[in-house]
Write an enzyme that holds these catalytic residues in place. Structure first.
Site, short mmCIF file in Angstrom:
data_model
loop_
_atom_site.label_atom_id
_atom_site.label_comp_id
_atom_site.label_asym_id
_atom_site.label_seq_id
_atom_site.Cartn_x
_atom_site.Cartn_y
_atom_site.Cartn_z
N HIS A 207 0.67 -1.06 0.01
CA HIS A 207 0.10 -0.16 -0.17
C HIS A 207 0.45 1.32 0.28
O HIS A 207 0.31 2.04 -0.21
CB HIS A 207 -0.98 -0.50 1.59
C1 UD1 Z 1 -1.77 5.07 6.27
C2 UD1 Z 1 -0.21 4.81 7.74
C3 UD1 Z 1 0.55 4.40 6.53
C4 UD1 Z 1 0.30 3.03 7.24
C5 UD1 Z 1 -0.80 2.67 7.31
C6 UD1 Z 1 -1.95 1.29 7.18
C7 UD1 Z 1 0.04 7.88 6.83
C8 UD1 Z 1 0.79 9.16 6.15
N1 UD1 Z 1 -0.13 6.84 6.25
O1 UD1 Z 1 -1.39 4.78 5.02
O2 UD1 Z 1 2.36 4.69 7.75
O3 UD1 Z 1 0.82 2.48 7.21
O4 UD1 Z 1 -2.13 3.13 7.10
O5 UD1 Z 1 -3.16 0.70 6.47
O6 UD1 Z 1 -0.73 8.13 8.02
N2 UD1 Z 1 -9.03 4.75 3.04
C9 UD1 Z 1 -10.46 3.52 2.69
N3 UD1 Z 1 -10.47 3.61 3.94
C10 UD1 Z 1 -9.84 3.97 5.19
C11 UD1 Z 1 -9.05 4.20 4.99
C12 UD1 Z 1 -8.69 5.06 4.21
O7 UD1 Z 1 -10.67 3.98 1.35
O8 UD1 Z 1 -10.22 3.21 5.99
C13 UD1 Z 1 -8.52 5.20 1.69
C14 UD1 Z 1 -8.59 6.38 1.41
O9 UD1 Z 1 -8.95 6.56 -0.29
C15 UD1 Z 1 -7.36 7.54 1.10
C16 UD1 Z 1 -6.31 5.85 0.93
O10 UD1 Z 1 -7.41 4.89 1.32
O11 UD1 Z 1 -7.49 8.89 0.84
C17 UD1 Z 1 -5.46 6.61 1.54
O12 UD1 Z 1 -5.64 5.94 2.90
P1 UD1 Z 1 -4.57 7.42 4.47
O13 UD1 Z 1 -5.16 7.17 5.73
O14 UD1 Z 1 -3.92 8.67 3.51
O15 UD1 Z 1 -3.42 6.68 4.01
P2 UD1 Z 1 -2.40 4.92 4.40
O16 UD1 Z 1 -1.95 4.71 2.73
O17 UD1 Z 1 -4.17 3.87 4.74
#
Ligand code: UD1
Length: 360
Positions: A207
């Site tokens: 991811h």
């Molecule tokens: C975040 C952490 C990363 C960790 C990961 C674990 C930061 C900078 N990154 O990355 O260090 O390894 O979590 O999973 O904090 N989304 C959903 N549903 C959710 C959550 C996210 O659809 O419940 C999608 C959204 O489109 C979002 C994208 O995933 O924009 C990324 O989510 P985000 O929390 O920004 O970062 P992660 O890639 O999950």
């Protein structure tokens, strides 16, 4: 110390795993704990299922910030958490790991002169292209109590000039959770549920923006995986970011049929998958540690790691997604390597609570 008020902050998937045992230990020691969920992760498969699996009680507050750009997400968390702090200031705020929720809440607290503690302090990948590295450095620089998982983390903090009195060796808190749930993990039968054979499948998670946000890079990794899938079924619980990008870049059709995409799996199931796999391929931080603990070979699709003991003492290797490396992986014989790593003993939460009783 009794009656001291502690805010425990969680926001993203790896935080839930890290808070589970510490939450109980703090409560059992008489601290008054507020569990605060920032809402950075909100899908059931990324959040609620972890609370259920690990018997974490429902959070006391949810800041409901959701997804956004880094600046917006961090700012929203700061604003919402500041409101809570202004209503009711705790004696200490504890944050975990390296996600946006970690730095955002520590910033709000520090500006209001509320004491803070960072669990998993001192880890460094020395790669500022990773948002997590910026979060780690910034968090440690303003935190009052730095709880390190390993000696290398202590060394990193010393080199950065941190005051020795703030730095403590605590151990690896994820291992507390893993050890506490070993029996339940063993009870899972993934072979039947996913129609696979133990030791004969590969477990994949991916991811990181550096792997999945660029079409060429992602296509290259898929080619690498397709070569592995010629011999092994690959079980791939897909992160929402990766799923969106595979569709955006129209890469779904390139994936081998032997790569089984499933929804993100809850904690216990994911550990069982790691435990019984032929090998794990990942870009996660925690999975490098969990594979080492469980003796399963781990190939990390990154150029660096903030967890070097998993390479020097464990089962982890950094690799590039080339055809040559894929062929090498599938030529390997099945093997487990067990190793004992200092402070990976299930007692990290206890050590943290003992230190807090002294300092608060
Ligand atoms: C975040 C952490 C990363 C960790 C990961 C674990 C930061 C900078 N990154 O990355 O260090 O390894 O979590 O999973 O904090 N989304 C959903 N549903 C959710 C959550 C996210 O659809 O419940 C999608 C959204 O489109 C979002 C994208 O995933 O924009 C990324 O989510 P985000 O929390 O920004 O970062 P992660 O890639 O999950």
């Amino acid at each position: 110390m009794q009656n001291k008020k502690i805010d425990l902050i969680v926001g993203a998937r790896p935080n839930f795993v890290k808070c589970a045992i510490l939450y109980k230990e703090l409560k059992n020691s008489g601290f008054s704990v507020r569990l605060i969920h920032t809402g950075q992760h909100y899908d059931k498969s990324m959040s609620g299922s972890f609370f259920e699996d690990l018997n974490i009680p429902k959070e006391d507050y949810n800041l409901n910030v959701g997804s956004s750009t880094h600046a917006k997400q961090t700012a929203k968390i700061m604003i919402e958490y500041e409101k809570l702090l202004l209503e009711n200031k705790p004696d200490l705020v504890i944050v975990f790991g390296d996600v946006n929720s970690t730095i955002a809440t520590v910033l709000s607290a520090a500006k209001l002169h509320v004491k803070t503690a960072h669990v998993e302090a001192g880890l460094r990948s020395f790669d500022k292209n990773m948002p997590e590295e910026i979060n780690r450095i910034a968090t440690d620089s303003i935190t009052d109590y730095l709880f390190c998982p390993s000696e290398d983390a202590i060394e990193n903090l010393k080199k950065e000039g941190h005051d020795n009195e703030k730095v403590f060796i605590a151990g690896n808190i994820m291992i507390d959770t893993l050890m506490a749930h070993q029996k339940e993990i063993d009870n899972y039968n993934i072979e039947e549920e996913f129609n696979i054979e133990n030791n004969k499948y590969v477990f994949l998670t991916m991811h990181r923006p550096s792997n999945v946000d660029n079409k060429e890079k992602l296509k290259n990794i898929i080619d690498f995986l397709n070569t592995i899938a010629e011999k092994y079924t690959i079980i791939f619980p897909i992160h929402p970011r990766t799923e969106k990008n595979i569709h955006k870049f129209q890469l779904a059709e390139y994936l081998s049929k032997n790569i089984k995409i499933i929804k993100p799996v809850p904690y216990l199931k994911s550990i069982k998958f790691i435990k019984e796999a032929f090998c794990v391929i990942t870009d996660s931080g925690g999975i490098q540690e969990e594979s080492t603990f469980l003796g399963t070979r781990c190939y990390t699709l990154r150029e660096n790691t903030e967890r070097p003991v998993t390479i020097s003492q464990g089962t982890n290797q950094l690799i590039k997604p080339t055809k040559e490396n894929a062929e090498k992986i599938i030529r390997e014989d099945y093997k487990r390597f067990y190793t004992e790593i200092k402070y990976w003993d299930g007692k990290t939460s206890q050590r943290i609570v003992n230190i807090l009783k002294e300092v608060l």
